[in-house]
Design an enzyme around this catalytic site. Structure first.
Site, PDB file in Angstrom:
ATOM      1  CD  GLU A  69      16.819  27.005  32.229  1.00  0.00           C
ATOM      2  OE1 GLU A  69      18.507  27.505  32.442  1.00  0.00           O
ATOM      3  OE2 GLU A  69      16.546  27.808  30.841  1.00  0.00           O
ATOM      4  CG  HIS A 138      17.125  23.107  21.238  1.00  0.00           C
ATOM      5  ND1 HIS A 138      19.206  23.132  21.246  1.00  0.00           N
ATOM      6  CD2 HIS A 138      16.368  24.234  21.723  1.00  0.00           C
ATOM      7  CE1 HIS A 138      18.917  24.131  21.714  1.00  0.00           C
ATOM      8  NE2 HIS A 138      17.674  25.446  21.522  1.00  0.00           N
TER       9      HIS A 138
HETATM   10  C1  LIG Z   1      19.461  26.895  29.440  1.00  0.00           C
HETATM   11  C2  LIG Z   1      18.937  27.018  28.269  1.00  0.00           C
HETATM   12  N1  LIG Z   1      17.553  28.044  28.857  1.00  0.00           N
HETATM   13  C3  LIG Z   1      16.624  28.105  27.950  1.00  0.00           C
HETATM   14  C4  LIG Z   1      16.851  28.215  27.004  1.00  0.00           C
HETATM   15  C5  LIG Z   1      15.917  29.042  25.413  1.00  0.00           C
HETATM   16  N2  LIG Z   1      16.744  29.709  24.724  1.00  0.00           N
HETATM   17  C6  LIG Z   1      17.547  29.827  24.197  1.00  0.00           C
HETATM   18  S1  LIG Z   1      17.632  31.628  23.000  1.00  0.00           S
HETATM   19  C7  LIG Z   1      17.143  31.933  25.040  1.00  0.00           C
HETATM   20  C8  LIG Z   1      17.710  33.236  24.915  1.00  0.00           C
HETATM   21  C9  LIG Z   1      19.107  33.573  25.571  1.00  0.00           C
HETATM   22  O1  LIG Z   1      19.545  35.194  24.792  1.00  0.00           O
HETATM   23  P1  LIG Z   1      20.712  35.311  25.343  1.00  0.00           P
HETATM   24  O2  LIG Z   1      21.472  34.815  25.618  1.00  0.00           O
HETATM   25  O3  LIG Z   1      20.885  36.787  25.436  1.00  0.00           O
HETATM   26  O4  LIG Z   1      21.452  35.530  23.600  1.00  0.00           O
HETATM   27  P2  LIG Z   1      20.597  36.104  21.704  1.00  0.00           P
HETATM   28  O5  LIG Z   1      19.395  34.909  21.957  1.00  0.00           O
HETATM   29  O6  LIG Z   1      19.824  37.697  22.559  1.00  0.00           O
HETATM   30  O7  LIG Z   1      21.751  36.394  21.619  1.00  0.00           O
HETATM   31  C10 LIG Z   1      16.891  31.109  25.395  1.00  0.00           C
HETATM   32  C11 LIG Z   1      15.988  31.282  26.142  1.00  0.00           C
HETATM   33  C12 LIG Z   1      18.583  27.990  26.149  1.00  0.00           C
HETATM   34  N3  LIG Z   1      18.176  27.257  25.177  1.00  0.00           N
HETATM   35  N4  LIG Z   1      18.593  27.182  27.184  1.00  0.00           N
END
Ligand SMILES: Cc1ncc(C[n+]2csc(CCOP(=O)(O)OP(=O)(O)O)c2C)c(N)n1
Ligand SMILES: Cc1ncc(C[n+]2csc(CCOP(=O)(O)OP(=O)(O)O)c2C)c(N)n1
Ligand SMILES: [Mg+2]
Ligand SMILES: [Mg+2]
Lengths: 337, 325, 325, 337
Positions: A69, A138
């Protein structure tokens, strides 16, 4: 809505946002959008607002980003200084907490600190909302933080036409605008706007005329205000509803004119009541209309706690229409002078 | 064109070096003499790397720097008068006195942002480069930051995004061995900042920022890569902050031997000797030095003779159009 | 002790694998059947790496995980009843229903924080490890995060600080090839997250998270290093998110061949076969599987029969003592 | 100050902070401090508050950090959950913008989201102030943001004894406390506190008694209020000054009791007036004392712009004692009922 079109065709708030973005990108190649999952290779965004746009305008203009971000807002700030009109998406409002430096220390201040040599025509779209069952991290409504920062504007739409007209105006504006959306409102249907419809920034709307009390609200809370106004009409109470649309800097002229007329006011927002935007609006009304007020300005807002997960608690956390009605009645019980 | 600086290029780098060096000196003497009362971040010891880097740029290329940015701004071509007037808080300054030394901005010479927040310039630099990429204007963006800044989150996010999008940006880490009062080894868990480049699939180059030839070569190659659309480069330019973090600040925490070494290897006299060894007539160097002193004399005079901004400026430039209500 | 899992260890890892696998399955069937209405992040495909990692830990070691954390929490020993009750928002849950699936916490089993913010667990993990280091309690902290999280600033800051202070912490990156809807190559500019370890002078190990033996060995070595005071390790455990980002979410953006490959290499049946090949009697495995199903049956029944918290809970736990005024 | 000691020995606010930290570390080995440059190898901190402590208590308890505010606050949050009592330093308040996620989404919420299983006994010390000549990115007062976040407490001292007593109480408290300091106040001298002196969190102090009007302030603004009170006494106006000490959640009982007595109130803070903490305090007073108020509650605060660099602008940006006096007079001109 007093302004806006009255066509028969209906669209959703999500469609209104998509239309505004699509038209802005078609009209001006300097308009770009960036954020997590916004490209069609990612399914067109988690809430599909950008669906189809990367295919239509290219991946150089619709940029799916890493989960970064600070880099998203920073890139948007730099691109804006260099003449583009970026629309940056922060997936959920609680995540602005990792990007506050770019928004507050940079986007909001560069015009002033450069003595007007640079400016930041940036729109930050983000969404949130209590009621999805997302829990403490959230669901927050943080508009009060941005309202406290000179150089920023904060807007929120209560209906599809305004969503379209506000986003279009925000993109055309030469300063940073934070556009807050509500996950639970994306599906709200309403009259489709005429192409080219604009909601001027800084202008509130009289969503319903009334004479006994003014309810000031924005976003989803406007629907609560309108529902309560309808209900109280049955009790012989005439409620005027002001839809702020631009939360900050807010339209003092419209708000004060309405309260000068009714002599009573209640402010409703989803955000935590304490130190929320309602406090500033209430203070301004008391400061300007002290002698005309028949009752202290009422405030209705979220509870003083993180947003709980458990459904009954989440429902109890956010204001109810009953609370809004009670706050209105409380102002009416006052004799006034 | 060649990566090696020719004689004229070296002389131009020297001119910028002297301009930075004398300006820094002048700031400190005015502060010492009480003629100026501002928070000032000395650039003493970091003159050459800036002069060489910016000489490798086009005038319309973009620069983002920090509170410690006088060397970068002057090397990029920002007029002395405007710089001095801004630092003195005068209405004739680049930002009408509203920004001050920590926020020097001058788009005409490509000085787009000066930030006071460590690391925040890097993500913004990506945005400038993104705009150039989309417009195809061929501009390159250089963002300057310190060794300490390489440990903040914004650095990481910006590096990954820049490489992912092959942006025409150069990350110039000016490693002066200290982050405020903290020594490099006390804030960074690896020996070199460039060790991080491969974690982003990015080209990284460590170079002696105090050597004008090495620094120019490194800069030239990075600029050419960026301009050719081959993507970003992380440059770690080694140097030494010869004075305190800010003017008048404690310096006791710096080991005496390190300070002594820094003074012994002072890049400015070294560079001058290098030019003399190349048979550049001393008279030419003296001419440059005299011209610079005159430029600074005029700039200081202009600045101190200028008016302060009117209090009404507080309400101006907050928004482009007057805010509603 | 040896890094290789012995037969009993492998069977224990299998038990935890099955517990995770069946729990995930049950969540999805209850959601499908409308018996539960929550936002749920499937862990299907990531069972084995968690089971192996947590089996290498002591019960009193610390865990920090994310919204996608059911596998980590169960593998760490969090009681099924408390997990289910919390996810159903009941007062009998770990957090009285106030936290929910994204914020499961249970210090008794070392589950200290579950965060919904990508990357935010890493700096907090350093703090747990710092406390252990200062107290000398010999605990090790494991923090789980995804491949996408490795691009956020908090990752960078935490990695550098952990190595600088030689903290007893293990950074377990569960690389399931996607960050929400974005494929690895579209969000990360390098081939492997471990490429970043050297930029922090940290030990980094990439391993097949779906292979219980390899994963256990990697985990064991990292735990031993941390416990011995030799500092942190970055583990990149390769796996695949076999379902959408959250239950019911779009999955169309995942190429069919990738999904097919993931199914073909499903780690759970593979692991079962591996045990059979080791002459573990199938009856033993069936016994484990049956016991797990019973545990889940009881947990679900307990959860759904429990009360919701009273509305007064909104005003409780905001502060430890009632706030002034 | 109505409370606190009256010894002859005088100390500065900086010394009061140092004393509180030193005594807390001596009394409880779980108290640690971390931040940029805080160790003696770094000269004992930019403002020397921690000078000598790393030598006295060891580098494992006074940890000089990289420039990594997210990691600083995150480490403090984790250490706090695990039983330590960290005092984290954010060098200047504008830099909290890079650490808001750890403060707001985590420190403030973990107790609630865990149902009380974990809690975060964390103190975040930070400093700022208008008047140093730092310009737009190093001068902001952002307390209103934290006041809007349930789970956080925000405190600010106006004198050395309170600096000592507030920091000591904050360290002993089991929840996160943000302690805001003012660069320009470090040198302020005042009576040294008795060892063990504590300022209870959530309790305001009557800094001066009066009967005509109540001025509510905190931090450096309290000195302005006291100076103006002294000046107006000459004009026959009796001003009561309330020093909030805990900005949020604020001591409503003390504030409302004072205004109930005087019938008039003015709030003064250095932060931008719009959407500042003064708005909440003003709203609460109007809501609770509407019928007793003789005039609308006045507010004095910073201008609606980033903080300018140029000295005359910076001076004009922040409230003057004249503005405070005028705001008081404005409330007195009102007839009231
Ligand atoms: C700072 C932040 N940005 C965006 C999000 C929205 N978000 C939730 S899970 C996710 C994907 C995360 O991917 P990864 O780190 O690979 O973990 P996975 O879900 O694959 O286990 C996003 C973008 C968030 N929770 N926190
Ligand atoms: C986010 C943030 N944290 C802390 C500071 C305070 N600060 C200003 S300069 C500085 C040191 C920066 O060191 P380095 O990056 O090496 O640059 P240098 O000053 O050596 O040029 C610090 C900690 C800041 N400005 N921003
Ligand atoms: Mg440095
Ligand atoms: Mg992933």
């Amino acid at each position: 809505m007093s302004e806006g079109p009255a066509k028969l065709k209906k669209i959703s708030i999500a469609q209104g946002l998509h239309m505004a973005l699509d038209e802005a990108m078609a009209a001006d190649e300097n308009v770009i959008a960036l954020g997590e999952d916004v490209g069609d290779e990612q399914g067109g965004g988690v809430f599909k607002i950008t669906a189809g746009l990367s295919t239509k305008y290219g991946k150089h203009r619709i940029r799916a980003t890493p989960i970064s971000e600070q880099a998203i807002i920073g890139a948007a700030v730099g691109a804006a200084i260099a003449g583009l009109r970026p629309v940056a998406e922060i997936m959920l409002m609680n995540f602005v907490t990792v990007a506050m430096d770019q928004i507050v220390n940079h986007a909001a201040k560069l015009r002033f600190m450069s003595g007007g040599q640079t400016h930041v025509p940036l729109v930050i779209r983000t969404t949130t909302g209590v009621g999805v069952g997302f829990g403490g991290q959230h669901s927050d409504m943080l508009e009060a933080w941005f309202a406290h920062v000179p150089g920023l504007r904060v807007v929120m739409a209560s209906n599809p036409a305004d969503a379209y007209g506000l986003l279009a105006s925000a993109i055309e504006d030469d300063d940073p605008v934070i556009m807050i959306e509500n996950i639970l409102s994306y599906g709200i249907q309403g009259p489709a706007p005429e192409p080219g419809y604009r909601v001027p920034l800084g202008k509130a709307a009289i969503a319903r005329e009334g004479s006994d009390v003014t309810v000031i609200a924005y976003g989803k809370a406007v629907l609560d205000a309108l529902a309560v106004a309808e209900q109280l009409a049955g009790e012989g109470v005439s409620v005027e509803v002001v839809d702020l649309r631009t939360i900050a800097p807010f339209d003092e002229a419209t708000v004060l004119a309405s309260v000068a007329k009714t002599g009573r006011a209640v402010i409703v927002h989803e955000a935590v009541k304490a130190y929320g935007t309602g406090a500033e609006i209430s203070s301004r009304i008391h400061e300007e209309l002290f002698d005309q007020l028949k009752a202290p300005v009422g405030r209705v807002g979220g509870s003083f706690s993180p947003v709980p997960f458990s459904k009954p608690l989440e429902t109890a956390w956010i204001h109810s229409q009953e609370q809004v009605a009670d706050a209105i009645r409380a102002t009416l019980q006052r004799k006034g002078e | 064109m060649s990566d090696e600086p020719d004689r004229d290029t070296l002389i131009e780098i020297y001119r910028r070096t002297v301009l930075i060096n004398r300006t820094d000196e002048r700031f400190r003497s005015l502060l010492m003499g009480g003629k100026l009362a501002i928070v000032y971040y000395p650039v003493r010891g970091q003159e050459v790397l800036s002069a060489a880097m910016m000489t490798a740029l086009r005038p319309d290329d973009y620069l983002i720097t920090t509170y410690r940015g006088v060397h970068d701004q002057l090397a990029k071509g920002l007029p002395s008068k405007l710089l001095w007037a801004e630092c003195a808080g005068r209405v004739t300054g680049t930002c009408k006195g509203k920004g001050g030394p920590m926020h020097i901005t001058h788009p005409e010479t490509g000085v787009m942002v000066t930030t006071g927040v460590v690391g925040s310039g890097l993500p913004i630099a990506n945005g400038l480069a993104l705009a150039s990429q989309n417009k195809g204007d061929g501009r390159v963006t250089v963002v300057c930051f310190g060794d300490g800044a390489a440990n903040i989150g914004a650095f990481h996010e910006a590096m990954n995004m820049a490489q992912l999008w092959k942006l025409p940006v150069i990350f110039l880490c000016q490693n002066n061995l200290y982050g405020e009062h903290t020594a490099f080894a006390a804030h960074t868990a690896t020996a070199s900042i460039v060790d991080r480049a491969q974690g982003y699939g990015m080209k990284g180059v460590k170079t002696d920022g105090n050597d004008p030839v090495a620094m120019y070569r490194t800069a030239r190659q990075a600029v050419d890569r960026a301009r050719a659309g081959e993507g970003p480069t992380l440059i770690e330019a080694m140097t030494f902050r010869m004075l305190g973090h800010l003017f008048g600040a404690d310096f006791s925490y710096v080991p005496a031997e390190l300070t002594a070494k820094g003074i012994a290897e002072d890049p400015v006299p070294r560079f001058r000797q290098q030019l003399l060894d190349m048979q550049v007539p001393e008279a030419d160097l003296v001419a440059i030095e005299t011209k610079v002193e005159t430029e600074i004399d005029e700039a200081v005079e202009f600045a101190l003779a200028s008016d302060f901004p009117d209090a009404s400026e507080i309400g101006i430039d907050v928004y482009g159009v007057e805010r509603a209500a």
